[in-house]
Scaffold this active site. Sequence first.
Site, PDB file in Angstrom:
ATOM      1  N   ASN A 156      64.626  64.420  28.673  1.00  0.00           N
ATOM      2  CA  ASN A 156      63.911  64.170  27.409  1.00  0.00           C
ATOM      3  C   ASN A 156      62.442  64.579  27.465  1.00  0.00           C
ATOM      4  O   ASN A 156      61.793  64.741  26.426  1.00  0.00           O
ATOM      5  CB  ASN A 156      64.005  62.685  27.004  1.00  0.00           C
ATOM      6  CG  ASN A 156      65.372  62.281  26.491  1.00  0.00           C
ATOM      7  OD1 ASN A 156      65.736  61.114  26.539  1.00  0.00           O
ATOM      8  ND2 ASN A 156      66.156  63.240  25.996  1.00  0.00           N
ATOM      9  N   ASP A 208      72.861  57.392  21.460  1.00  0.00           N
ATOM     10  CA  ASP A 208      72.689  58.774  21.005  1.00  0.00           C
ATOM     11  C   ASP A 208      72.894  58.868  19.499  1.00  0.00           C
ATOM     12  O   ASP A 208      73.664  58.101  18.918  1.00  0.00           O
ATOM     13  CB  ASP A 208      73.698  59.680  21.735  1.00  0.00           C
ATOM     14  CG  ASP A 208      73.360  61.149  21.586  1.00  0.00           C
ATOM     15  OD1 ASP A 208      72.211  61.469  21.210  1.00  0.00           O
ATOM     16  OD2 ASP A 208      74.251  61.989  21.836  1.00  0.00           O
TER      17      ASP A 208
HETATM   18  C1  FPP Z   1      69.023  59.621  21.462  1.00  0.00           C
HETATM   19  O1  FPP Z   1      69.064  60.105  20.153  1.00  0.00           O
HETATM   20  C2  FPP Z   1      68.037  58.579  21.634  1.00  0.00           C
HETATM   21  C3  FPP Z   1      66.943  58.654  22.444  1.00  0.00           C
HETATM   22  C4  FPP Z   1      66.638  59.831  23.259  1.00  0.00           C
HETATM   23  C5  FPP Z   1      65.973  57.563  22.549  1.00  0.00           C
HETATM   24  C6  FPP Z   1      66.508  56.179  22.398  1.00  0.00           C
HETATM   25  C7  FPP Z   1      65.403  55.305  21.956  1.00  0.00           C
HETATM   26  C8  FPP Z   1      65.509  54.258  21.128  1.00  0.00           C
HETATM   27  C9  FPP Z   1      66.766  53.754  20.583  1.00  0.00           C
HETATM   28  C10 FPP Z   1      64.305  53.529  20.671  1.00  0.00           C
HETATM   29  C11 FPP Z   1      63.491  52.866  21.725  1.00  0.00           C
HETATM   30  C12 FPP Z   1      64.247  52.110  22.703  1.00  0.00           C
HETATM   31  C13 FPP Z   1      63.919  50.904  23.196  1.00  0.00           C
HETATM   32  C14 FPP Z   1      64.701  50.364  24.327  1.00  0.00           C
HETATM   33  C15 FPP Z   1      62.812  50.093  22.660  1.00  0.00           C
HETATM   34  P1  FPP Z   1      68.740  61.638  19.915  1.00  0.00           P
HETATM   35  O2  FPP Z   1      67.300  61.748  19.581  1.00  0.00           O
HETATM   36  O3  FPP Z   1      69.167  62.438  21.093  1.00  0.00           O
HETATM   37  O4  FPP Z   1      69.633  61.927  18.674  1.00  0.00           O
HETATM   38  P2  FPP Z   1      70.350  63.320  18.295  1.00  0.00           P
HETATM   39  O5  FPP Z   1      71.314  63.613  19.409  1.00  0.00           O
HETATM   40  O6  FPP Z   1      71.031  63.009  17.014  1.00  0.00           O
HETATM   41  O7  FPP Z   1      69.286  64.351  18.151  1.00  0.00           O
END
Ligand code: FPP
Length: 251
Positions: A69, A21
């Site tokens: 998501n 996250d």
């Molecule tokens: C959460 O950060 C992250 C995600 C919803 C996606 C995770 C994806 C990756 C790390 C990249 C792709 C993964 C792989 C396995 C190739 P957020 O967007 O919720 O961050 P925030 O809470 O700061 O808005």
Amino acid sequence: MSLKEQIDIKKLPRHVAIIMDGNGRWAKQQGEQRTFGHKNGVTAVREVTEAAAELGVEYLTLYAFSTENWNRPRNEIDALMDLLINTMNVELKTLNENDIRLSAIGDLKSLPTKCYDNLMQTIEATKDNKRMTLVLALSYSAKWEMTQAIQKIASKVKEGTLSKEDISEDVISDHLCTKDMPEPELLIRTSGENRISNFLLWQIAYSELYFTKTLWPEFDKEEFYTALIDYQKRERRFGNVPENLSSTDHA
Ligand code: FPP
């Protein structure tokens, strides 16, 4: 002594699960779009996968895309799916060289066809690898998982292949996406949020939880080692009293 040297290999968790996250907040700090954060999140995925495999962790499960998501803006969802496809293509060689098997849990059929096909191809191409299993939770939520498990169990009871009295904790576990995996001994969440967000709710009944303020794109090997060291200091009692625990229960 380096952080890595402080880890007791004999007390390593077999399964580590991570709620990645903070990509969006990290991107904002850099004055960039959210997708920039996801792209840099892939670097952290690579770091942690490498660290876990080197140490001898057997299963590493990453919460890459939740059922919730799907409510994000279309362009962010598309960017995440493209990133996933691209990462699998780029990393396939490294996965095979490092003997890492890719696996996935979640409502995989709900993924865009291109992403689903690519995922299945990568899973197939790495299926004989033995060192570690990297599990991507995609279109996953624990409530979805439990609902589909209950539906499957109810169907078996209805058709007479399972009796109501035989529904046990093991039977329920066997109908979850994680049926062939050990439960995670350690769950890590980055970005300073102290919640579980619908992740592996059944499987983390006795997991140790580790929360760090570090945003996912900045989570590296050293941060992973720090989480493992913290975990190894804890006493896992599983509802028992300390005097009754064997040395292995302290793992
Ligand atoms: C959460 O950060 C992250 C995600 C919803 C996606 C995770 C994806 C990756 C790390 C990249 C792709 C993964 C792989 C396995 C190739 P957020 O967007 O919720 O961050 P925030 O809470 O700061 O808005």
